[in-house]
Design a protein around this motif. Structure first.
Motif, mmCIF file in Angstrom:
data_model
loop_
_atom_site.group_PDB
_atom_site.id
_atom_site.type_symbol
_atom_site.label_atom_id
_atom_site.label_comp_id
_atom_site.label_asym_id
_atom_site.label_seq_id
_atom_site.Cartn_x
_atom_site.Cartn_y
_atom_site.Cartn_z
ATOM 1 N N SER A 297 -24.129 -48.250 10.648
ATOM 2 C CA SER A 297 -25.196 -47.327 10.295
ATOM 3 C C SER A 297 -26.453 -47.687 11.072
ATOM 4 C CB SER A 297 -25.467 -47.412 8.788
ATOM 5 O OG SER A 297 -26.453 -46.493 8.413
ATOM 6 N N LYS A 298 -27.180 -46.684 11.504
ATOM 7 C CA LYS A 298 -28.390 -46.901 12.307
ATOM 8 C C LYS A 298 -29.633 -46.541 11.489
ATOM 9 C CE LYS A 298 -25.824 -45.596 16.366
ATOM 10 N NZ LYS A 298 -25.548 -44.565 17.346
ATOM 11 N N PRO A 299 -30.713 -47.296 11.691
ATOM 12 C CA PRO A 299 -31.950 -46.934 10.986
ATOM 13 C C PRO A 299 -32.483 -45.593 11.491
ATOM 14 C CG PRO A 299 -32.294 -48.834 12.429
ATOM 15 C CD PRO A 299 -30.845 -48.489 12.501
ATOM 16 N N ARG A 300 -33.105 -44.880 10.614
ATOM 17 C CA ARG A 300 -33.690 -43.581 10.969
ATOM 18 C C ARG A 300 -35.135 -43.559 10.489
ATOM 19 N NH1 ARG A 300 -28.233 -41.518 9.193
ATOM 20 N NH2 ARG A 300 -27.320 -40.703 11.106
ATOM 21 N N ALA A 301 -35.977 -42.942 11.290
ATOM 22 C CA ALA A 301 -37.394 -42.864 10.936
ATOM 23 C C ALA A 301 -37.633 -41.887 9.795
ATOM 24 C CB ALA A 301 -38.211 -42.442 12.150
ATOM 25 N N ASN A 302 -36.782 -40.858 9.703
ATOM 26 C CA ASN A 302 -37.015 -39.843 8.681
ATOM 27 C C ASN A 302 -35.688 -39.228 8.242
ATOM 28 O OD1 ASN A 302 -38.784 -38.382 7.050
ATOM 29 N ND2 ASN A 302 -38.739 -36.642 8.453
ATOM 30 N N VAL A 303 -35.392 -39.328 6.953
ATOM 31 C CA VAL A 303 -34.255 -38.627 6.356
ATOM 32 C C VAL A 303 -34.782 -37.779 5.204
ATOM 33 C CG1 VAL A 303 -32.472 -40.302 7.005
ATOM 34 C CG2 VAL A 303 -33.724 -40.607 4.874
ATOM 35 N N VAL A 304 -33.978 -36.813 4.776
ATOM 36 C CA VAL A 304 -34.423 -35.847 3.774
ATOM 37 C C VAL A 304 -33.497 -35.906 2.567
ATOM 38 C CG1 VAL A 304 -34.809 -33.395 3.331
ATOM 39 C CG2 VAL A 304 -35.334 -34.340 5.567
ATOM 40 N N ILE A 305 -34.102 -35.884 1.373
ATOM 41 C CA ILE A 305 -33.356 -35.824 0.120
ATOM 42 C C ILE A 305 -33.940 -34.684 -0.701
ATOM 43 C CG2 ILE A 305 -34.835 -37.461 -1.110
ATOM 44 C CD1 ILE A 305 -32.292 -38.594 -2.431
ATOM 45 N N LYS A 306 -33.089 -34.004 -1.470
ATOM 46 C CA LYS A 306 -33.593 -32.926 -2.320
ATOM 47 C C LYS A 306 -34.490 -33.501 -3.400
ATOM 48 C CE LYS A 306 -29.846 -29.654 -1.802
ATOM 49 N NZ LYS A 306 -28.783 -28.909 -2.478
ATOM 50 N N GLN A 307 -35.635 -32.871 -3.586
ATOM 51 C CA GLN A 307 -36.563 -33.327 -4.624
ATOM 52 C C GLN A 307 -36.078 -32.822 -5.970
ATOM 53 O OE1 GLN A 307 -40.557 -31.880 -4.392
ATOM 54 N NE2 GLN A 307 -41.310 -33.381 -5.835
ATOM 55 N N SER A 308 -36.096 -33.691 -6.913
ATOM 56 C CA SER A 308 -35.732 -33.339 -8.279
ATOM 57 C C SER A 308 -36.536 -34.237 -9.209
ATOM 58 C CB SER A 308 -34.229 -33.541 -8.501
ATOM 59 O OG SER A 308 -33.928 -34.915 -8.433
ATOM 60 N N VAL A 309 -36.235 -34.158 -10.471
ATOM 61 C CA VAL A 309 -36.914 -35.041 -11.414
ATOM 62 C C VAL A 309 -36.531 -36.485 -11.166
ATOM 63 C CG1 VAL A 309 -37.128 -33.302 -13.189
ATOM 64 C CG2 VAL A 309 -35.086 -34.713 -13.115
ATOM 65 N N ALA A 310 -35.461 -36.701 -10.417
ATOM 66 C CA ALA A 310 -34.951 -38.048 -10.194
ATOM 67 C C ALA A 310 -35.553 -38.728 -8.966
ATOM 68 C CB ALA A 310 -33.439 -38.010 -10.055
ATOM 69 N N VAL A 311 -36.346 -38.022 -8.176
ATOM 70 C CA VAL A 311 -36.900 -38.582 -6.945
ATOM 71 C C VAL A 311 -38.418 -38.568 -7.043
ATOM 72 C CG1 VAL A 311 -37.050 -38.323 -4.447
ATOM 73 C CG2 VAL A 311 -34.924 -37.781 -5.613
ATOM 74 N N LYS A 312 -39.024 -39.733 -6.861
ATOM 75 C CA LYS A 312 -40.476 -39.850 -6.950
ATOM 76 C C LYS A 312 -41.017 -40.516 -5.684
ATOM 77 C CE LYS A 312 -40.869 -39.671 -11.863
ATOM 78 N NZ LYS A 312 -40.255 -38.426 -11.995
ATOM 79 N N LYS A 313 -42.179 -40.080 -5.268
ATOM 80 C CA LYS A 313 -42.833 -40.618 -4.079
ATOM 81 C C LYS A 313 -43.149 -42.097 -4.289
ATOM 82 C CE LYS A 313 -46.694 -39.695 -1.015
ATOM 83 N NZ LYS A 313 -47.881 -38.874 -0.776
ATOM 84 N N GLY A 314 -42.871 -42.907 -3.249
ATOM 85 C CA GLY A 314 -43.158 -44.333 -3.287
ATOM 86 C C GLY A 314 -41.992 -45.195 -3.765
ATOM 87 N N ARG A 315 -40.937 -44.593 -4.274
ATOM 88 C CA ARG A 315 -39.800 -45.372 -4.776
ATOM 89 C C ARG A 315 -38.710 -45.480 -3.718
ATOM 90 N NH1 ARG A 315 -38.130 -44.238 -10.698
ATOM 91 N NH2 ARG A 315 -37.031 -46.150 -10.227
#
Length: 167
Positions: free
Chosen positions: A82-100
């Motif tokens: 697996s390679k590091p990536r500068a930016n990946v995307v996840i769907k925002q939901s109640v389960a995803v919070k900024k900074g975590r």
């Protein structure tokens, strides 16, 4: 004296009642099965990446920005290849919070990730929990199978409750 009704009319009426009852059972059974298949189908789109993660890129993602219905951030790999990536995307939901930071699996051929671990697995199956609840109403009302309906509804409610507590 009134002549008796012919025997064929009574048996014809009974046959039509049986046919209508069978038609109702077949139609409601098909609706219940269709609801459950739709729940599994919509859950499997995400659950396959969580459950079958062997050979896929796994790592962690720190959420740095959220806009609209997606969140993004850098990806650090934890699996070989697996390679590091500068930016990946996840769907925002109640389960995803900024900074975590979350453990994730990368969807093949994209920069989209899905949450893994027990919380990610339960969250992936939430549509099935809703389908179980909806199917329980159809089974109770349309099929008049109350025990099966309670089992379906209980399973759906349990799945949604455990997911809520895990997230």
């Amino acid at each position: 004296m009134i002549p008796a009704m012919p025997a064929t009319a009574t048996s014809s009426r009974q046959a039509s009642v049986v046919a209508l009852r069978f038609g109702r059972l077949a139609a409601m059974g098909a609706v219940a099965v269709l609801i459950l298949i739709a729940g599994v189908w919509s859950s499997w789109g995400t659950a396959q990446h969580v459950m079958l993660s062997k050979g896929r890129e796994r790592g962690t993602m720190t959420v740095t920005a959220c806009s609209g219905d997606t969140c993004s951030g850098p990806y650090r790999p934890t699996s070989q290849g697996s390679k590091p990536r500068a930016n990946v995307v996840i769907k925002q939901s109640v389960a995803v919070k900024k900074g975590r930071t979350y453990t994730v699996t990368v969807k093949p051929g994209s920069n989209d990730v899905v949450r893994t671990g027990p919380a990610g697995l339960l969250y992936a199956w939430v549509p099935l929990g809703g389908a179980l609840l909806l199917a329980s109403v159809v089974v109770a009302g349309g099929l008049r199978m109350t025990r099966a309906a309670w089992a379906l509804g209980g399973a759906g409610l349990a799945l949604l409750t455990v997911t809520f507590l895990a997230l």
